[in-house]
Design a protein around this motif. Sequence first.
Motif, short mmCIF file in Angstrom:
data_model
loop_
_atom_site.label_atom_id
_atom_site.label_comp_id
_atom_site.label_asym_id
_atom_site.label_seq_id
_atom_site.Cartn_x
_atom_site.Cartn_y
_atom_site.Cartn_z
N GLY A 93 25.95 33.56 72.00
CA GLY A 93 25.50 32.20 71.76
C GLY A 93 24.82 31.98 70.41
N GLU A 94 24.89 32.97 69.52
CA GLU A 94 24.29 32.83 68.19
C GLU A 94 25.26 32.13 67.25
N ASN A 95 24.75 31.18 66.48
CA ASN A 95 25.57 30.50 65.48
C ASN A 95 25.63 31.36 64.23
N ARG A 96 26.83 31.55 63.71
CA ARG A 96 27.04 32.35 62.51
C ARG A 96 27.90 31.58 61.53
N SER A 97 27.84 32.03 60.29
CA SER A 97 28.62 31.41 59.24
C SER A 97 29.15 32.52 58.34
N VAL A 98 30.38 32.39 57.90
CA VAL A 98 30.97 33.37 56.99
C VAL A 98 31.65 32.61 55.84
N LEU A 99 31.57 33.18 54.65
CA LEU A 99 32.16 32.57 53.46
C LEU A 99 33.38 33.39 53.06
N ASN A 100 34.54 32.75 52.94
CA ASN A 100 35.79 33.40 52.54
C ASN A 100 36.32 32.75 51.27
N LEU A 101 37.16 33.50 50.56
CA LEU A 101 37.83 32.95 49.38
C LEU A 101 39.29 32.73 49.74
N GLU A 102 39.74 31.48 49.68
CA GLU A 102 41.14 31.15 49.90
C GLU A 102 41.82 31.25 48.54
N VAL A 103 42.58 32.33 48.35
CA VAL A 103 43.14 32.66 47.05
C VAL A 103 44.29 31.73 46.69
N GLU A 104 44.23 31.18 45.47
CA GLU A 104 45.30 30.34 44.94
C GLU A 104 46.15 31.11 43.93
N GLU A 105 45.53 31.99 43.17
CA GLU A 105 46.22 32.81 42.18
C GLU A 105 45.62 34.20 42.20
N ILE A 106 46.45 35.23 42.01
CA ILE A 106 45.97 36.61 41.96
C ILE A 106 46.83 37.39 41.01
N GLY A 107 46.21 38.29 40.29
CA GLY A 107 46.95 39.17 39.38
C GLY A 107 46.17 40.44 39.16
N VAL A 108 46.89 41.47 38.73
CA VAL A 108 46.21 42.73 38.45
C VAL A 108 45.47 42.62 37.12
N SER A 109 44.35 43.30 37.04
CA SER A 109 43.60 43.37 35.79
C SER A 109 44.22 44.48 34.95
N LEU A 110 44.46 44.19 33.70
CA LEU A 110 45.06 45.18 32.81
C LEU A 110 44.02 45.89 31.96
N ARG A 111 42.77 45.75 32.33
CA ARG A 111 41.70 46.40 31.59
C ARG A 111 41.78 47.92 31.70
N PHE A 112 42.12 48.42 32.89
CA PHE A 112 42.17 49.86 33.12
C PHE A 112 43.52 50.31 33.67
N ALA A 113 44.55 49.46 33.59
CA ALA A 113 45.84 49.80 34.16
C ALA A 113 46.96 49.18 33.34
N VAL A 114 48.17 49.63 33.60
CA VAL A 114 49.37 49.09 32.98
C VAL A 114 50.25 48.55 34.11
N ALA A 115 50.84 47.40 33.91
CA ALA A 115 51.71 46.83 34.93
C ALA A 115 52.99 46.33 34.28
N LYS A 116 54.08 46.40 35.04
CA LYS A 116 55.36 45.89 34.58
C LYS A 116 55.85 44.92 35.64
N PRO A 117 55.52 43.63 35.49
CA PRO A 117 55.89 42.65 36.51
C PRO A 117 57.40 42.52 36.67
N VAL A 118 57.80 42.34 37.91
CA VAL A 118 59.19 42.10 38.25
C VAL A 118 59.21 40.82 39.07
N LYS A 119 60.00 39.85 38.65
CA LYS A 119 60.07 38.59 39.39
C LYS A 119 60.62 38.84 40.78
#
Length: 148
Positions: A93-119
């Motif tokens: 019976g305890e009221n709780r609240s949670v905060l979520n992020l509904e992602v609209e865009e996402i990508g890998v960070s290239l600061r410490f990695a290399v990526a080769k995107p493929v459509k």
Amino acid sequence: MIGNTVTLVGNLTDAPSIRFLDNGSSVANFNLAVTERVFDKSSNEWKDGDTVFVRCGVWKSAGAENVAESLPKGSRVIVTGKLRQHNYTTDNGENRSVLNLEVEEIGVSLRFAVAKPVKATRAAQTPAPSSDPWSMPTSAAAGAERSS
């Protein structure tokens, strides 16, 4: 009007889990660990500050299947989306609240990695997944060599 769009950079604490709803929609969920860097004047160096864990959801229209197939645990990503608050009542019976992020865009960070995107292609034409999350399918690699 100002919206609640936020951009976060962090690391996936686990591989995204994907589930399919009865209506055909899909959603990929993951937790993002966001650690700020702070400058310690006493030691004259940068150190890790507090870590915040954010629950994120990516719906089909934002690429849920692509996220689930592309991002392993530990991936450093940049996410942009809207914060959503969900209220609920526990079995006690305890009221709780949670905060979520509904992602609209996402990508890998290239600061410490290399990526080769493929459509991404239609599901019927998608090549078998590779054990290397950054590898290109052979047909895409051959096309890239020809265009160089």
